[in-house]
Design a protein around this motif. Structure first.
Motif, PDB file in Angstrom:
ATOM      1  N   LEU A  99       0.844  -3.709  -6.674  1.00  0.00           N
ATOM      2  CA  LEU A  99       1.898  -3.333  -5.735  1.00  0.00           C
ATOM      3  C   LEU A  99       3.274  -3.414  -6.383  1.00  0.00           C
ATOM      4  CD1 LEU A  99       2.844  -2.538  -2.932  1.00  0.00           C
ATOM      5  CD2 LEU A  99       2.786  -4.966  -2.290  1.00  0.00           C
ATOM      6  N   GLN A 100       3.494  -4.449  -7.162  1.00  0.00           N
ATOM      7  CA  GLN A 100       4.780  -4.595  -7.845  1.00  0.00           C
ATOM      8  C   GLN A 100       5.035  -3.426  -8.784  1.00  0.00           C
ATOM      9  OE1 GLN A 100       5.309  -8.455  -9.665  1.00  0.00           O
ATOM     10  NE2 GLN A 100       7.014  -7.750 -10.939  1.00  0.00           N
ATOM     11  N   ALA A 101       3.977  -2.965  -9.453  1.00  0.00           N
ATOM     12  CA  ALA A 101       4.120  -1.825 -10.355  1.00  0.00           C
ATOM     13  C   ALA A 101       4.449  -0.554  -9.587  1.00  0.00           C
ATOM     14  CB  ALA A 101       2.836  -1.631 -11.154  1.00  0.00           C
ATOM     15  N   PHE A 102       3.791  -0.336  -8.448  1.00  0.00           N
ATOM     16  CA  PHE A 102       4.064   0.864  -7.659  1.00  0.00           C
ATOM     17  C   PHE A 102       5.494   0.853  -7.117  1.00  0.00           C
ATOM     18  CE2 PHE A 102      -0.694   0.474  -6.460  1.00  0.00           C
ATOM     19  CZ  PHE A 102      -1.066   0.959  -7.701  1.00  0.00           C
ATOM     20  N   VAL A 103       5.930  -0.306  -6.683  1.00  0.00           N
ATOM     21  CA  VAL A 103       7.298  -0.455  -6.181  1.00  0.00           C
ATOM     22  C   VAL A 103       8.307  -0.120  -7.284  1.00  0.00           C
ATOM     23  CG1 VAL A 103       8.998  -2.203  -5.497  1.00  0.00           C
ATOM     24  CG2 VAL A 103       6.785  -2.065  -4.318  1.00  0.00           C
ATOM     25  N   ARG A 104       8.027  -0.607  -8.472  1.00  0.00           N
ATOM     26  CA  ARG A 104       8.920  -0.351  -9.599  1.00  0.00           C
ATOM     27  C   ARG A 104       8.950   1.142  -9.947  1.00  0.00           C
ATOM     28  NH1 ARG A 104      13.568  -1.120 -12.037  1.00  0.00           N
ATOM     29  NH2 ARG A 104      13.480  -0.671 -14.265  1.00  0.00           N
ATOM     30  N   LEU A 105       7.801   1.800  -9.916  1.00  0.00           N
ATOM     31  CA  LEU A 105       7.759   3.229 -10.210  1.00  0.00           C
ATOM     32  C   LEU A 105       8.654   4.001  -9.245  1.00  0.00           C
ATOM     33  CD1 LEU A 105       3.956   3.776 -10.927  1.00  0.00           C
ATOM     34  CD2 LEU A 105       5.821   3.892 -12.598  1.00  0.00           C
ATOM     35  N   HIS A 106       8.592   3.642  -7.972  1.00  0.00           N
ATOM     36  CA  HIS A 106       9.443   4.347  -7.019  1.00  0.00           C
ATOM     37  C   HIS A 106      10.915   4.033  -7.251  1.00  0.00           C
ATOM     38  CE1 HIS A 106      11.602   5.000  -3.171  1.00  0.00           C
ATOM     39  NE2 HIS A 106      11.062   6.186  -3.375  1.00  0.00           N
ATOM     40  N   ALA A 107      11.223   2.779  -7.520  1.00  0.00           N
ATOM     41  CA  ALA A 107      12.617   2.400  -7.748  1.00  0.00           C
ATOM     42  C   ALA A 107      13.209   3.172  -8.915  1.00  0.00           C
ATOM     43  CB  ALA A 107      12.717   0.900  -7.989  1.00  0.00           C
ATOM     44  N   LEU A 119      14.922   1.747  -2.112  1.00  0.00           N
ATOM     45  CA  LEU A 119      14.144   1.830  -3.351  1.00  0.00           C
ATOM     46  C   LEU A 119      12.958   0.866  -3.296  1.00  0.00           C
ATOM     47  CD1 LEU A 119      16.976   1.946  -6.046  1.00  0.00           C
ATOM     48  CD2 LEU A 119      15.673   3.870  -5.110  1.00  0.00           C
ATOM     49  N   GLY A 120      11.763   1.404  -3.513  1.00  0.00           N
ATOM     50  CA  GLY A 120      10.566   0.576  -3.571  1.00  0.00           C
ATOM     51  C   GLY A 120      10.130  -0.014  -2.246  1.00  0.00           C
ATOM     52  N   ARG A 121      10.708   0.424  -1.150  1.00  0.00           N
ATOM     53  CA  ARG A 121      10.387  -0.131   0.161  1.00  0.00           C
ATOM     54  C   ARG A 121       9.538   0.860   0.957  1.00  0.00           C
ATOM     55  NH1 ARG A 121      13.406  -4.535   1.692  1.00  0.00           N
ATOM     56  NH2 ARG A 121      12.951  -4.082   3.886  1.00  0.00           N
ATOM     57  N   ALA A 122       8.441   0.368   1.506  1.00  0.00           N
ATOM     58  CA  ALA A 122       7.598   1.220   2.348  1.00  0.00           C
ATOM     59  C   ALA A 122       8.357   1.612   3.605  1.00  0.00           C
ATOM     60  CB  ALA A 122       6.319   0.479   2.719  1.00  0.00           C
ATOM     61  N   ILE A 123       8.140   2.828   4.057  1.00  0.00           N
ATOM     62  CA  ILE A 123       8.936   3.347   5.167  1.00  0.00           C
ATOM     63  C   ILE A 123       8.386   2.953   6.533  1.00  0.00           C
ATOM     64  CG2 ILE A 123       9.880   5.275   3.866  1.00  0.00           C
ATOM     65  CD1 ILE A 123       7.717   7.055   5.040  1.00  0.00           C
ATOM     66  N   THR A 124       7.130   2.504   6.593  1.00  0.00           N
ATOM     67  CA  THR A 124       6.555   2.044   7.865  1.00  0.00           C
ATOM     68  C   THR A 124       5.698   0.808   7.610  1.00  0.00           C
ATOM     69  OG1 THR A 124       4.506   3.330   7.707  1.00  0.00           O
ATOM     70  CG2 THR A 124       6.426   4.428   8.698  1.00  0.00           C
ATOM     71  N   GLU A 125       5.415   0.087   8.669  1.00  0.00           N
ATOM     72  CA  GLU A 125       4.541  -1.079   8.545  1.00  0.00           C
ATOM     73  C   GLU A 125       3.126  -0.660   8.155  1.00  0.00           C
ATOM     74  OE1 GLU A 125       4.619  -3.542  11.977  1.00  0.00           O
ATOM     75  OE2 GLU A 125       6.766  -4.003  11.826  1.00  0.00           O
ATOM     76  N   VAL A 126       2.683   0.469   8.694  1.00  0.00           N
ATOM     77  CA  VAL A 126       1.345   0.964   8.349  1.00  0.00           C
ATOM     78  C   VAL A 126       1.265   1.280   6.861  1.00  0.00           C
ATOM     79  CG1 VAL A 126      -0.305   2.835   8.675  1.00  0.00           C
ATOM     80  CG2 VAL A 126       0.856   1.840  10.653  1.00  0.00           C
ATOM     81  N   ALA A 127       2.269   1.965   6.335  1.00  0.00           N
ATOM     82  CA  ALA A 127       2.288   2.300   4.913  1.00  0.00           C
ATOM     83  C   ALA A 127       2.332   1.043   4.060  1.00  0.00           C
ATOM     84  CB  ALA A 127       3.481   3.193   4.602  1.00  0.00           C
ATOM     85  N   SER A 128       3.126   0.076   4.479  1.00  0.00           N
ATOM     86  CA  SER A 128       3.214  -1.185   3.751  1.00  0.00           C
ATOM     87  C   SER A 128       1.852  -1.873   3.684  1.00  0.00           C
ATOM     88  CB  SER A 128       4.235  -2.104   4.425  1.00  0.00           C
ATOM     89  OG  SER A 128       4.297  -3.354   3.764  1.00  0.00           O
ATOM     90  N   ARG A 130      -1.109  -0.471   3.988  1.00  0.00           N
ATOM     91  CA  ARG A 130      -2.054   0.326   3.195  1.00  0.00           C
ATOM     92  C   ARG A 130      -1.864   0.110   1.698  1.00  0.00           C
ATOM     93  NH1 ARG A 130      -3.891   5.176   5.789  1.00  0.00           N
ATOM     94  NH2 ARG A 130      -4.675   5.857   3.743  1.00  0.00           N
ATOM     95  N   ILE A 131      -0.629   0.080   1.229  1.00  0.00           N
ATOM     96  CA  ILE A 131      -0.451  -0.088  -0.214  1.00  0.00           C
ATOM     97  C   ILE A 131      -0.692  -1.538  -0.635  1.00  0.00           C
ATOM     98  CG2 ILE A 131       0.990   1.940  -0.510  1.00  0.00           C
ATOM     99  CD1 ILE A 131       3.442   0.149  -0.597  1.00  0.00           C
ATOM    100  N   GLN A 132      -0.490  -2.474   0.270  1.00  0.00           N
ATOM    101  CA  GLN A 132      -0.869  -3.852  -0.033  1.00  0.00           C
ATOM    102  C   GLN A 132      -2.388  -3.975  -0.155  1.00  0.00           C
ATOM    103  OE1 GLN A 132       1.034  -7.005   2.317  1.00  0.00           O
ATOM    104  NE2 GLN A 132       2.685  -5.571   2.800  1.00  0.00           N
ATOM    105  N   PRO A 161       3.986   6.248   0.967  1.00  0.00           N
ATOM    106  CA  PRO A 161       4.631   5.058   1.531  1.00  0.00           C
ATOM    107  C   PRO A 161       6.138   4.997   1.364  1.00  0.00           C
ATOM    108  CG  PRO A 161       3.582   4.531  -0.555  1.00  0.00           C
ATOM    109  CD  PRO A 161       3.186   5.937  -0.221  1.00  0.00           C
ATOM    110  N   PHE A 162       6.667   5.732   0.382  1.00  0.00           N
ATOM    111  CA  PHE A 162       8.091   5.597   0.075  1.00  0.00           C
ATOM    112  C   PHE A 162       8.908   6.741   0.667  1.00  0.00           C
ATOM    113  CE2 PHE A 162       5.725   3.665  -3.567  1.00  0.00           C
ATOM    114  CZ  PHE A 162       5.996   2.344  -3.248  1.00  0.00           C
TER     115      PHE A 162
END
Length: 239
Positions: A99-107, A119-128, A130-132, A161-162
């Motif tokens: 998850l940390q890597a995916f967040v960094r890629l988006h940032a 940056l690196g923040r999921a736009i919904t609770e559902v998306a958050s 799912r990626i967790q 998610p982003f």
């Protein structure tokens, strides 16, 4: 007894074991050549550049490979290139905390494009969630690395998610997992180019994924095995 591996059932779907074994054999034959061929940093750099361009085109960029190499590309292509240059540094991260890597890629992709607070923040609770769940499953699974890469790509691009650049992030995640799981340690396969070469199939299988259901997921996994073959054929090592 039910397997504790969250992806074991996907690895057992009809055609998946043989498809991914054949793809891996082809990649091994191309890149390793039974120990007689060595890759170079220049080939890695070229693969990353090719991958950034292919991913950008799939995202809607109109820039050429030459534009990207010369620094004259559009914003989409520049974002893909930023991500591409970050991928290899995230190999240790994705092994422990995907998850940390995916967040960094988006940032990295979205820096300077959207507000920094997004940056690196999921736009919904559902998306958050799912990626967790995806991240946790990747740390638990023992299925082949190529399959892990296909699963992550599909999940990230369909969950979206982003706030932006989800396609670029998803395709970078596929490459990243191919490196981290030992499929392509030097990152000279160009999976993004494989998807571009099969673009109509790529887009249709993504629609199937988004519509949900096991049939769409099964078809996606079989498609990705073929795309990864095309990615190997696009490698600088193949020339």
């Amino acid at each position: 007894m039910t397997s504790a591996d969250p992806f074991a059932w996907l690895a057992a779907l009809e055609g998946v074991p043989s498809g991914y074994a054949g793809t891996r054999d082809g990649i091994d034959s191309l890149l390793v050549d039974r120990g007689r061929r060595r890759t170079t940093p220049e080939q890695t750099a070229q693969s990353l550049l090719q991958g950034a361009h292919a991913s950008a085109v799939l995202e809607g960029s109109q820039s050429s490979l030459e534009d990207l190499a010369s620094g004259e590309a559009d914003e989409i292509a520049q974002a893909a290139l930023r991500v591409s240059t970050e991928v290899l540094s995230l190999v240790p991260v994705v092994k422990q905390a995907p998850l940390q890597a995916f967040v960094r890629l988006h940032a990295v992709a979205a820096k300077g494009v959207i507000d920094e607070s997004r940056l690196g923040r999921a736009i919904t609770e559902v998306a958050s969630r799912r990626i967790q769940e995806l991240s946790q499953a990747l740390t638990q699974t023992k299925v082949p690395g190529l399959l892990q890469a296909a699963i992550a790509h599909g999940e990230l691009i369909t969950v979206a998610p982003f706030a932006s650049h989800n396609g670029i992030v998803a395709r970078a995640a596929e490459r990243l997992l191919m490196v981290a799981t030992g499929v392509d340690p030097a990152s000279v396969v160009v999976p993004e180019a494989g998807h571009l070469a099969l673009r109509p199939g790529y887009e249709s299988h993504l629609r199937g994924l988004r519509e949900g259901g096991q049939a769409g997921l099964h078809a996606w996994l079989l498609y990705v095995a073929d795309a990864q073959v095309k990615g190997a054929e696009s490698s600088p090592v193949a020339r």
